[in-house]
Every structure is written in structure tokens, then in C-alpha cells.
Write a protein that holds these residues in place. Structure first.
Motif, PDB file in Angstrom:
ATOM      1  N   ARG A  31       0.853  -1.184   0.000  1.00 27.57           N
ATOM      2  CA  ARG A  31       0.000   0.000   0.000  1.00 27.57           C
ATOM      3  C   ARG A  31       0.897   1.244   0.000  1.00 27.57           C
ATOM      4  O   ARG A  31       2.037   1.196   0.473  1.00 27.57           O
ATOM      5  CB  ARG A  31      -0.880   0.057   1.255  1.00 27.57           C
ATOM      6  N   ILE A  32       0.331   2.342  -0.497  1.00 30.92           N
ATOM      7  CA  ILE A  32       1.064   3.613  -0.488  1.00 30.92           C
ATOM      8  C   ILE A  32       0.192   4.644   0.227  1.00 30.92           C
ATOM      9  O   ILE A  32      -1.020   4.717  -0.013  1.00 30.92           O
ATOM     10  CB  ILE A  32       1.342   4.107  -1.926  1.00 30.92           C
ATOM     11  N   VAL A  33       0.834   5.400   1.080  1.00 32.01           N
ATOM     12  CA  VAL A  33       0.128   6.504   1.743  1.00 32.01           C
ATOM     13  C   VAL A  33       0.883   7.785   1.421  1.00 32.01           C
ATOM     14  O   VAL A  33       2.108   7.770   1.316  1.00 32.01           O
ATOM     15  CB  VAL A  33       0.098   6.297   3.280  1.00 32.01           C
ATOM     16  N   THR A  34       0.158   8.862   1.235  1.00 27.75           N
ATOM     17  CA  THR A  34       0.841  10.146   1.245  1.00 27.75           C
ATOM     18  C   THR A  34       0.122  11.061   2.228  1.00 27.75           C
ATOM     19  O   THR A  34      -0.966  10.731   2.688  1.00 27.75           O
ATOM     20  CB  THR A  34       0.981  10.774  -0.146  1.00 27.75           C
ATOM     21  N   VAL A  35       0.757  12.198   2.544  1.00 24.91           N
ATOM     22  CA  VAL A  35       0.415  12.871   3.784  1.00 24.91           C
ATOM     23  C   VAL A  35      -0.691  13.934   3.695  1.00 24.91           C
ATOM     24  O   VAL A  35      -0.883  14.700   4.636  1.00 24.91           O
ATOM     25  CB  VAL A  35       1.696  13.452   4.442  1.00 24.91           C
ATOM     26  N   SER A  36      -1.387  13.978   2.577  1.00 25.49           N
ATOM     27  CA  SER A  36      -2.612  14.786   2.502  1.00 25.49           C
ATOM     28  C   SER A  36      -3.400  14.340   1.274  1.00 25.49           C
ATOM     29  O   SER A  36      -2.866  13.675   0.382  1.00 25.49           O
ATOM     30  CB  SER A  36      -2.302  16.288   2.415  1.00 25.49           C
ATOM     31  N   HIS A  37      -4.646  14.752   1.233  1.00 29.92           N
ATOM     32  CA  HIS A  37      -5.487  14.395   0.083  1.00 29.92           C
ATOM     33  C   HIS A  37      -5.055  15.205  -1.135  1.00 29.92           C
ATOM     34  O   HIS A  37      -4.986  14.686  -2.243  1.00 29.92           O
ATOM     35  CB  HIS A  37      -6.958  14.675   0.388  1.00 29.92           C
ATOM     36  N   GLY A  38      -4.783  16.475  -0.887  1.00 26.57           N
ATOM     37  CA  GLY A  38      -4.379  17.343  -1.987  1.00 26.57           C
ATOM     38  C   GLY A  38      -3.123  16.818  -2.658  1.00 26.57           C
ATOM     39  O   GLY A  38      -3.024  16.793  -3.894  1.00 26.57           O
ATOM     40  N   TYR A  39      -2.171  16.400  -1.856  1.00 31.01           N
ATOM     41  CA  TYR A  39      -0.913  15.898  -2.420  1.00 31.01           C
ATOM     42  C   TYR A  39      -1.131  14.567  -3.137  1.00 31.01           C
ATOM     43  O   TYR A  39      -0.476  14.286  -4.145  1.00 31.01           O
ATOM     44  CB  TYR A  39       0.131  15.766  -1.308  1.00 31.01           C
ATOM     45  N   ALA A  40      -2.046  13.751  -2.642  1.00 28.46           N
ATOM     46  CA  ALA A  40      -2.338  12.479  -3.313  1.00 28.46           C
ATOM     47  C   ALA A  40      -2.816  12.764  -4.735  1.00 28.46           C
ATOM     48  O   ALA A  40      -2.483  12.043  -5.674  1.00 28.46           O
ATOM     49  CB  ALA A  40      -3.403  11.706  -2.538  1.00 28.46           C
ATOM     50  N   TRP A  41      -3.568  13.821  -4.867  1.00 26.73           N
ATOM     51  CA  TRP A  41      -4.050  14.201  -6.207  1.00 26.73           C
ATOM     52  C   TRP A  41      -2.894  14.769  -7.039  1.00 26.73           C
ATOM     53  O   TRP A  41      -2.705  14.387  -8.198  1.00 26.73           O
ATOM     54  CB  TRP A  41      -5.163  15.236  -6.052  1.00 26.73           C
ATOM     55  N   GLU A  42      -2.119  15.653  -6.447  1.00 26.79           N
ATOM     56  CA  GLU A  42      -1.035  16.300  -7.186  1.00 26.79           C
ATOM     57  C   GLU A  42       0.008  15.293  -7.682  1.00 26.79           C
ATOM     58  O   GLU A  42       0.587  15.460  -8.750  1.00 26.79           O
ATOM     59  CB  GLU A  42      -0.338  17.343  -6.289  1.00 26.79           C
ATOM     60  N   LEU A  43       0.233  14.259  -6.891  1.00 26.39           N
ATOM     61  CA  LEU A  43       1.245  13.262  -7.260  1.00 26.39           C
ATOM     62  C   LEU A  43       0.942  12.583  -8.588  1.00 26.39           C
ATOM     63  O   LEU A  43       1.837  12.069  -9.259  1.00 26.39           O
ATOM     64  CB  LEU A  43       1.313  12.171  -6.169  1.00 26.39           C
ATOM     65  N   LYS A  44      -0.327  12.603  -8.949  1.00 29.04           N
ATOM     66  CA  LYS A  44      -0.715  11.907 -10.180  1.00 29.04           C
ATOM     67  C   LYS A  44      -0.581  12.800 -11.411  1.00 29.04           C
ATOM     68  O   LYS A  44      -0.791  12.356 -12.523  1.00 29.04           O
ATOM     69  CB  LYS A  44      -2.152  11.390 -10.038  1.00 29.04           C
ATOM     70  N   THR A  45      -0.214  14.058 -11.186  1.00 30.83           N
ATOM     71  CA  THR A  45      -0.038  14.968 -12.325  1.00 30.83           C
ATOM     72  C   THR A  45       1.435  15.012 -12.721  1.00 30.83           C
ATOM     73  O   THR A  45       2.323  14.719 -11.906  1.00 30.83           O
ATOM     74  CB  THR A  45      -0.486  16.395 -11.955  1.00 30.83           C
ATOM     75  N   SER A  46       1.684  15.390 -13.959  1.00 37.07           N
ATOM     76  CA  SER A  46       3.092  15.422 -14.405  1.00 37.07           C
ATOM     77  C   SER A  46       3.873  16.499 -13.650  1.00 37.07           C
ATOM     78  O   SER A  46       5.069  16.358 -13.427  1.00 37.07           O
ATOM     79  CB  SER A  46       3.173  15.637 -15.911  1.00 37.07           C
ATOM     80  N   GLU A  47       3.182  17.549 -13.187  1.00 36.00           N
ATOM     81  CA  GLU A  47       3.891  18.601 -12.432  1.00 36.00           C
ATOM     82  C   GLU A  47       4.200  18.122 -11.003  1.00 36.00           C
ATOM     83  O   GLU A  47       5.267  18.413 -10.471  1.00 36.00           O
ATOM     84  CB  GLU A  47       3.041  19.876 -12.318  1.00 36.00           C
ATOM     85  N   GLY A  48       3.269  17.408 -10.423  1.00 37.01           N
ATOM     86  CA  GLY A  48       3.429  17.036  -9.008  1.00 37.01           C
ATOM     87  C   GLY A  48       4.106  15.696  -8.779  1.00 37.01           C
ATOM     88  O   GLY A  48       4.568  15.427  -7.665  1.00 37.01           O
ATOM     89  N   GLY A  49       4.167  14.856  -9.817  1.00 36.93           N
ATOM     90  CA  GLY A  49       4.694  13.503  -9.614  1.00 36.93           C
ATOM     91  C   GLY A  49       6.196  13.395  -9.802  1.00 36.93           C
ATOM     92  O   GLY A  49       6.791  12.346  -9.511  1.00 36.93           O
ATOM     93  N   TRP A  50       6.817  14.447 -10.285  1.00 33.35           N
ATOM     94  CA  TRP A  50       8.272  14.490 -10.461  1.00 33.35           C
ATOM     95  C   TRP A  50       8.798  13.234 -11.168  1.00 33.35           C
ATOM     96  O   TRP A  50       9.781  12.611 -10.732  1.00 33.35           O
ATOM     97  CB  TRP A  50       8.985  14.658  -9.106  1.00 33.35           C
ATOM     98  N   GLY A  51       8.123  12.877 -12.224  1.00 35.02           N
ATOM     99  CA  GLY A  51       8.571  11.729 -13.027  1.00 35.02           C
ATOM    100  C   GLY A  51       7.996  10.413 -12.544  1.00 35.02           C
ATOM    101  O   GLY A  51       8.079   9.406 -13.243  1.00 35.02           O
ATOM    102  N   LEU A  52       7.410  10.384 -11.361  1.00 33.97           N
ATOM    103  CA  LEU A  52       6.850   9.127 -10.840  1.00 33.97           C
ATOM    104  C   LEU A  52       5.334   9.075 -10.984  1.00 33.97           C
ATOM    105  O   LEU A  52       4.685   8.144 -10.509  1.00 33.97           O
ATOM    106  CB  LEU A  52       7.242   8.946  -9.364  1.00 33.97           C
ATOM    107  N   HIS A  53       4.768  10.081 -11.658  1.00 33.86           N
ATOM    108  CA  HIS A  53       3.304  10.125 -11.764  1.00 33.86           C
ATOM    109  C   HIS A  53       2.748   8.914 -12.500  1.00 33.86           C
ATOM    110  O   HIS A  53       1.647   8.457 -12.196  1.00 33.86           O
ATOM    111  CB  HIS A  53       2.849  11.430 -12.416  1.00 33.86           C
ATOM    112  N   GLY A  54       3.507   8.405 -13.476  1.00 34.12           N
ATOM    113  CA  GLY A  54       3.046   7.223 -14.214  1.00 34.12           C
ATOM    114  C   GLY A  54       2.860   6.049 -13.261  1.00 34.12           C
ATOM    115  O   GLY A  54       1.796   5.416 -13.223  1.00 34.12           O
ATOM    116  N   ILE A  55       3.874   5.796 -12.446  1.00 33.60           N
ATOM    117  CA  ILE A  55       3.810   4.675 -11.490  1.00 33.60           C
ATOM    118  C   ILE A  55       2.711   4.935 -10.464  1.00 33.60           C
ATOM    119  O   ILE A  55       1.975   4.031 -10.080  1.00 33.60           O
ATOM    120  CB  ILE A  55       5.179   4.499 -10.787  1.00 33.60           C
ATOM    121  N   ILE A  56       2.603   6.180 -10.049  1.00 33.90           N
ATOM    122  CA  ILE A  56       1.591   6.490  -9.027  1.00 33.90           C
ATOM    123  C   ILE A  56       0.184   6.322  -9.598  1.00 33.90           C
ATOM    124  O   ILE A  56      -0.708   5.799  -8.929  1.00 33.90           O
ATOM    125  CB  ILE A  56       1.831   7.896  -8.446  1.00 33.90           C
TER     126      ILE A  56
END
Ligand SMILES: Nc1ncnc2c1ncn2[C@@H]1O[C@H](COP(=O)(O)OP(=O)(O)O[C@H]2O[C@H](CO)[C@@H](O)[C@H](O)[C@H]2O)[C@@H](O)[C@H]1O
Length: 773
Positions: A499-524
Motif C-alpha cells: 500500500r502507499i500513503v501520502t500525507v494529505s489528500h491534496g498531495y495524493a491528487w497532485e502526485l498523479k499529475t506530471s507537475e506534481g509527480g516528479w517523473g513518478l506520476h506514471g507509477i503512481i
């Protein structure tokens, strides 16, 4: 069709008298309608008003009205009204049957009370073997030891002796030897540490089953279990048994409640309430590169120091594993030494242990970590990588080797919580070294993303340091336009974790964007099914103006909601004095605390400084990090010596004092996965002005002057003019709308920012991982 007419009555009016309804199944409408008429009156006589009334808001009136309705239906259906004799006969039969049912129910209630006595005696003495149930319970030494489940230190001596008996020799195993050898050694370890007496005696149990001590005892200790055992084991007569089902159904929830209440009584009669986690109680090991108060460079340290305590409060057995960068008071050498291979060399580690606030802290000591206390991420890329390889290898085996309160955690019912890239190798090792070989089958891992910007990147060749089978390289290989094809530890951890947790709901959403995922958005995005955002809490003991130990000297004072104005005034004056700023009560005191990094938007503050200096404010900045940004702080201070202080360094004491003494906290972060400083600020009545991003957006609701709601000011893009605009409004409110200001402070201070809610959510994630195969 006529029978349809009676059904609404039975369903609606007899919600509590379904007992009667059950008897009506398969009967025709004629009978049903007549019976219902009688039923209403027998209810009045036999069951009493209360029972009817509490379900039907209109009470008996409802029944009477319905009966009238049914009589009318009866008429319209053409039923003979003249056959009074037949009706009386039916009524009589029904009344007789009702009496029988009532008598049987009385008997059942009697048996329930017998059961209560039985349970009480079980509770006060010992729990006898329950016939027909495979679990036999004797108050064995082990189980007695386990009864201190949420505090494993209790009874540690007895547990230690139990372990000694079973764990005859020194355990040696690690993956310096060949995999084959490891497997057998490890199984042996598990065997020796198996505390499940029943299972140890069962020669057919697999070594790994024997190695799982906790779930067995957890189950037995969980008093809720008796709720499920007891009703089935009542020595009911056949007649009563069938009645039991009927009555239980008939009374719907109410009967079940009786049983549940019995169990509740049993619990309350016992010495200890069950853990909040109930049947979900687990062994949890959090591994992190830093952990407050021992070693901290930022928010990760805070979380590693406080989340485990909240999980322990829920009844879990919780451990934190952290490198031993220095001598930490309280941490004792356990005497356990192991060797692990890193880059072809055997490295010895020693495990230290401390038990604080219900949590086991295990420190991994090695020459690789020592003396790094003030520079824990220091050294070259390869140095850090090798340290983390050693740390993760050694952490994975702690549950086998390191006795805490005399007893190792074991690998059953166990979940690891890894944090950021530093420990992202842990889920990979758990899979590659153990699970792929049939070991640690019941161990799960959760990887928490605190900051995706740091990923443990390097050339593909770095893979050799991981000491993993060749095919594992695919987990690590990542291509992106910036780095090309490279080795990426975070990528591998995200793929391997359950399982993966991140530390807020907003960031969980941002991680899935190309700006917020820092290259890992595809995996996320691919891992979306196992990703959850959980907003951090705060340690309400450490970060509480009422108890803050850093506010007890140098003119500072503790304060609370009741003493907010005077307390904060005193702290502000003390802070101004301590830092050599003019002590001016009415001048707004702004603050920034944080790592000096591009993330935190120091340059945005820098751009706004000229405007600020025209606003008659004071500014204090505390931080350490990038040398150019540290230089910027020094420069501000020298340029505006009467208004700005730039404290370059890491000082927990100053962080607390600034949080208490400042009026306003600035957080213009470019991205902020959660952010803790704004939470601390609000808890101290300090109003945040933040860029609405990630966790800042989740936690700082903008001030609404019309509704007098909200917690601070937000701005929608990380630009100086936006900060200036928001800060301008904030200063206006501070100066001219004192009541609104105080409202903001009070709302901030009265929030529940504790870890308790977040810990419950982590528990849900851990349980989901546990039942995932
Ligand atoms: N110079 C200094 N002196 C004393 N104390 C200092 C300090 N600099 C920072 N701190 C302290 O370090 C902590 C910083 O925590 P944050 O959550 O604000 O940021 P960080 O980016 O480190 O954490 C990352 O992880 C956390 C935890 O998940 C997320 O909240 C966050 O968004 C994410 O970037 C606070 O306790 C702060 O007081």
C-alpha cells in the motif's frame, strides 16, 4: 392480490412485533388480516406499549389505524363477516400460540442470564475449554504475558523466561550466506521464536506457522471473540434452539443487542477495555531515516516520532527503527549483533533499544551511521545509498532478532511502514529476500510519501549496491526526459509496497499529475488503487502552548485558549527581546520556519521583503539548507537589522518560541505534501498565510470575513504579488478587526489536530494490506 394489502401493515406496524409476522408466513390474506387485528390487541396486552411505541413514532395509534385499514381491506375482499365462530377459534389458537412463544422466550432469557454467569466466571477465573471449539484456552504463561498486549514491557521478565526456554541458542541468520541457507536458518529462527504453545506442540504445523506467535494470542485475547463463541455454544434444547433463531429474527436487532450487551458487560467487568483497534491489533514497525526527538531535520522526523505513539494508543504493538547516528540516552545495547553485506563488504550492526511512551525504539548502530547526527543525509550519492541499503537490510530482520521487552515481534501479523526513498528499499527486500522464498508470508509493507522530490536517483549501475537478483532491476529502471534512463529507488519501493500513503489528500491528487509527480506520476497512477492520502497530525504534547517546555524560561510563558491574549503578548515580547528586535506590541511579527530549499519558496518571501519593510512589520526567519538561501537570510538581517532576523541553523527551541511569539506564519511553499508548521502555528494561535497547495490547501481554510469562518489566508499561485495580496489582507485584519483576528486564533487553537484520527486511517490501510495477497 388481496394478500398484498396486508403486507404493508405487517412490515410497518410490526417492526417490533415481527414475532407474530413470522408465524404468518405462507398464510393467505384472509387469515393474515384477521390475525393482524388480533395481534394488535395482544400486543397491547402481552408486549406492552413500550415495545410498540419505541419503533413506531405514532405508537399504538398506528396499529389501530392500520387495523382499521385492514378490516376495511377484509371487507372489500369479500371475506365473510358472519362466521364469528371461525374467527374466535382462530383468535383463540393464535393467543395460545402467542403464550407459548412468550413462555419459550422467557426460557431463552433465563438461559441468557445463565450464560452471563458462565461468562463472568470465565472472566474471573480461567477460560475453560469450550467443547466443539478448536481453540482451547488455558491461562498459559505465554497468554498471561500477552495480556499486557498494549504494553509489552509489562511482564517482560516472565516473557523473557518463556523466550529463553524456547529460544535456546543464539540465533544467527542473514543473507550473507546463500539464499538456500538463509531460508533454513530463518525458518529455524522463526521456530525458536514461536510462542504459540498450541502450535509449537503441533508437529504438523509448518515452521513458518510456528513462527507466527501474535495472531493466535491476539485472537484469544480479543474479548470480542467471545461474542461470537458464546451464542453458538449455549446448551440449548432442540426446541429452544429453533426458537432461538425465530426469536432472534423476530426481535430483529434487539436480541442481538442483548447478546452484545452481555459481552459489553463482560468487558466492563474485566480489568481492561479492549484496544481501540479491536480485532485489528497488529505488530507495526515504522522505519525512517530520522525520528524526533532523537534526530530530526524536518517533518519526516516529526511524523516518525509521533505517529507510532498514536498507533500504540490504539492498542497496536509498535516499533520505530532508526539509524543510531549518535549516542541516544535511554537506548540500551541489546547485545544482538548481525552482519550484512554492502557493496561486497561484511558490515556489522548492533541493535540498541529503548521503550518510550508505549513504543519500542530500535536503533541500528554501525560505523556507517555514527557521527552523522548533524549531517544525516551528508556524503556522496553512493555513500548515502550504501547507508540506506545497510539500514533497510538490517531493519527487515529486526522482528526476528531484536527482543523488545524480552520478546521479538515475529513476522506474523506484522506490517512495516517505510518512509520516503531512504527506506523504499525495505518493501523491495521484503519481497526479494523473503516473500519470494516463502518467508515473511504474513508481513506487509506500506510506503509513505512525505516528499516525492527526493527519489534516490542514480545511474542504472547503482543497482549493484542493492544486492538484489538481476531481474529486480526492472523495478528500479525509469526513463524520464530529465534524467534519461536511470536507477530510481522510490520507483521500486512504490511498485513493491502493498500500500502507499501520502500525507494529505491534496498531495495524493497532485502526485498523479506530471507537475506534481516528479517523473513518478506514471507509477503512481498505475498504483492508484493502493494509494491513500492521510493528513498528518501533530504531537499535541510536544507542540502545545500549554505544556511547551521551551516556553518556561527567558520571559516566555505557557498559555492556553483562556490566557491566549496575555500569554501570546508575553511570548512575543520575549521573542523580540531574545532576538534583539525592538519590543513593540502592536507591530505584527511575521515568521518563517523551514528547510531552506526551493520547495519552501524563500525566494518568494525575498521578493516580497521590500514591500513588507514598508508595512511596519517585523520578520523572523529560521532555517538551514541550501547555502545560497542561508546567505539570503543573513543578507536580509544585515540590510534590515531593526526589523528582520535571519537565524541560520537548526534549533528546535527557537522553532517552538517563534511559533508561540509570532503573530503570522508565512508558508509560500511551491509544493507542500502536508506541512506541519502551519498546524503547529494554528495550535499556538498564530495565523498562517499559505500558498494553497497540497496539504496547505487541505488544512488552512481561507478566512471568510462575512461568516467569520476560516483559519488563515491562502493564495493560489506561488508568486510574490499573490503573497503580498494575501498578506496585505491579513495585516489589515490584524490591525483593524481585532475581534475577527481573535476568532481566527481561537478557531485555529480549538481544532483537533492530534494524530488520533490519522492513526485510525493508517490502521485501515494496514488492515487492507494485511488481507491482500
Ligand atoms: N531550522 C529549523 N530549526 C528547527 N526546526 C526546524 C527547522 N527547519 C524545519 N524545522 C522543523 O522541521 C519540521 C518541518 O516540517 P514540515 O512538514 O513543515 O516540512 P518538511 O518539508 O521537512 O517535511 C516533509 O514531510 C512532512 C511530514 O510528512 C510534510 O508535512 C511536509 O509537507 C514534507 O515536505 C517542523 O517541525 C519544523 O519546525
Amino acid at each position: 392480490m388481496a394478500s398484498m394489502g396486508s403486507l404493508p401493515f405487517l412490515v410497518e406496524a410490526n417492526a417490533d412485533s415481527t414475532l407474530m409476522m413470522l408465524m404468518l408466513h405462507n398464510r393467505n390474506h384472509k387469515f393474515s388480516a384477521k390475525f393482524s387485528t388480533v395481534n394488535a390487541s395482544s400486543l397491547v396486552r402481552g408486549w406492552g406499549r413500550g415495545r410498540v411505541n419505541h419503533r413506531c413514532s405514532r405508537g399504538l395509534l398506528c396499529l389501530v389505524e392500520k387495523n382499521k385499514h385492514i378490516r376495511a381491506l377484509g371487507k372489500s375482499s369479500g371475506t365473510s363477516e358472519d362466521n364469528q365462530d371461525e374467527t374466535d377459534e382462530v383468535l383463540q389458537a393464535t393467543i395460545e400460540k402467542s403464550k407459548k412463544v412468550l413462555a419459550l422466550q422467557r426460557e431463552l432469557l433465563h438461559q441468557i442470564s445463565q450464560k452471563k454467569k458462565l461468562v463472568s466466571s470465565i472472566n474471573s477465573e480461567s477460560i475453560p475449554e469450550i467443547e466443539g471449539d478448536s481453540i482451547s484456552y488455558e491461562p498459559s504463561e505465554e497468554s498471561l504475558l500477552m495480556s499486557s498486549d498494549s504494553n509489552p514491557q509489562k511482564g517482560s521478565a516472565r516473557r523473557a523466561s518463556a523466550v529463553e526456554k524456547q529460544n535456546g541458542g543464539v540465533v544467527s541468520s542473514n543473507y550473507i550466506q546463500s539464499n538456500e541457507k538463509e531460508t533454513s536458518d530463518v525458518s529455524f529462527v522463526g521456530n525458536d521464536l514461536g510462542f504459540d504453545k498450541g502450535k509449537l506442540e503441533d508437529d504438523n504445523a509448518s515452521p513458518l506457522e510456528k513462527a507466527r506467535p501474535w495472531p493466535f494470542f491476539d485472537e484469544k485475547l480479543n474479548s470480542k471473540r467471545y461474542e461470537t463463541i458464546m451464542p453458538d455454544t449455549l446448551p440449548l434444547s432442540t426446541e429452544t434452539s429453533s426458537l432461538k433463531i425465530e426469536v432472534l429474527e423476530a426481535q430483529n436487532e434487539s436480541s442481538i443487542k442483548v447478546v452484545a450487551n452481555e459481552a459489553d458487560n463482560v468487558e466492563s467487568e474485566g480489568e481492561k477495555l479492549p484496544p481501540l483497534a479491536g480485532a485489528n491489533v497488529m505488530n507495526i514497525i515504522l522505519a525512517a531515516a530520522e525520528c524526533a526527538p532523537f534526530v530530526k531535520t524536518g517533518g519526516l522526523g516529526d511524523v516518525a516520532g509521533s505517529l507510532p505513539k498514536a498507533l500504540a494508543r490504539r492498542g497496536h504493538r509498535v516499533m520505530v527503527i532508526v539509524p543510531r547516528y549518535s549516542h541516544y540516552a535511554d537506548a540500551q545495547d541489546t547485545g544482538v549483533r548481525k552482519q550484512y553485506k554492502v557493496d561486497g563488504q561484511d558490515m556489522e550492526v548492533t541493535y540498541f533499544h529503548a521503550y518510550i511512551d508505549g513504543v519500542d525504539f530500535v536503533f541500528i548502530d554501525s560505523p556507517n551511521f555514527r557521527h552523522l547526527h548533524d549531517n544525516i543525509y551528508g556524503g556522496g550519492r553512493e555513500d548515502i545509498l550504501k547507508r540506506m541499503v545497510l539500514f533497510c537490510k538490517a531493519a527487515a530482520e529486526v522482528p526476528w532478532h531484536v527482543p523488545c521487552g524480552g520478546v521479538c515481534y515475529g513476522d506474523g501479523n506484522l506490517a512495516f511502514i517505510a518512509n520516503d526513498w531512504h527506506t523504499a528499499l525495505l518493501p523491495v527486500y521484503l519481497k526479494a529476500y523473503y516473500r519470494d522464498h516463502g518467508l515473511m508470508k504474513y508481513t506487509r509493507s506500506v510506503l509513505v510519501i512525505h516528499n516525492i522530490a527526493h527519489q534516490g536517483r542514480g545511474p542504472v549501475d547503482d543497482f549493484r549496491y542493492t544486492d538484489l537478483p538481476e531481474h529486480y532491476i526492472n523495478l528500479f529502471k525509469l526513463y524520464d526526459p530529465v534524467g534519461g534512463e536511470h536507477f530510481n529507488i522510490f520507483a521500486a519501493g512504490l511498485k513493491a509496497a502493498d500500500r502507499i500513503v501520502t500525507v494529505s489528500h491534496g498531495y495524493a491528487w497532485e502526485l498523479k499529475t506530471s507537475e506534481g509527480g516528479w517523473g513518478l506520476h506514471g507509477i503512481i497512477n498505475e498504483s492508484d488503487w493502493k494509494l491513500r492520502g492521510i493528513v498528518n497530525g501533530i504531537d499535541t504534547k510536544d507542540w502545545n502552548p500549554k505544556f511547551d517546555v521551551h516556553l518556561t524560561s527567558d520571559g516566555y510563558t505557557n498559555y492556553s485558549l483562556e490566557t491566549l491574549q496575555s500569554g501570546k503578548r508575553q511570548c512575543k515580547a520575549a521573542l523580540q527581546r531574545e532576538l534583539g528586535l525592538p519590543v513593540l506590541e502592536d507591530v505584527p511579527l511575521l515568521a518563517f520556519i523551514g528547510r531552506l530549499d526551493q520547495q519552501k519558496g524563500i525566494d518568494i518571501i525575498a521578493e516580497a521583503v521590500p514591500w513588507m519593510m514598508g508595512q511596519d512589520v517585523q520578520l523572523i526567519m529560521l532555517g538551514t539548507g541550501r547555502p545560497d538561501l542561508e546567505q539570503l537570510l543573513r543578507q536580509f538581517e544585515s540590510q534590515h537589522h531593526d526589523r528582520i532576523r535571519g537565524w541560520v541553523g537548526f534549533s528546535v527551541k527557537m522553532a517552538h518560541r517563534i511559533t508561540a511569539g509570532a503573530d503570522i506564519l508565512l508558508m509560500p511553499s511551491r509544493f507542500e505534501p502536508c506541512g506541519l508548521n502551519q498546524l503547529y502555528a494554528m495550535n499556538y494561535g498564530t495565523v498562517p498565510v499559505v500558498h494553497a497547495v497540497g496539504g496547505l490547501r487541505d488544512t488552512v481554510k481561507p478566512f471568510n470575513p462575512f461568516e467569520e469562518s476560516g483559519l488563515g489566508w491562502t493564495f493560489d499561485s506561488a508568486e510574490a504579488n499573490k503573497l503580498i495580496n494575501a498578506l496585505g489582507n491579513c495585516l489589515l485584519t490584524y490591525r483593524q478587526y481585532k475581534q475577527s483576528w481573535e476568532g481566527l486564533q481561537r478557531r485555529g487553537m480549538t481544532q483537533d489536530l492530534s494524530w488520533d484520527h490519522a492513526a485510525e486511517q493508517y490502521e485501515e490501510v494496514l488492515v487492507a494490506a494485511k488481507y491482500q495477497w
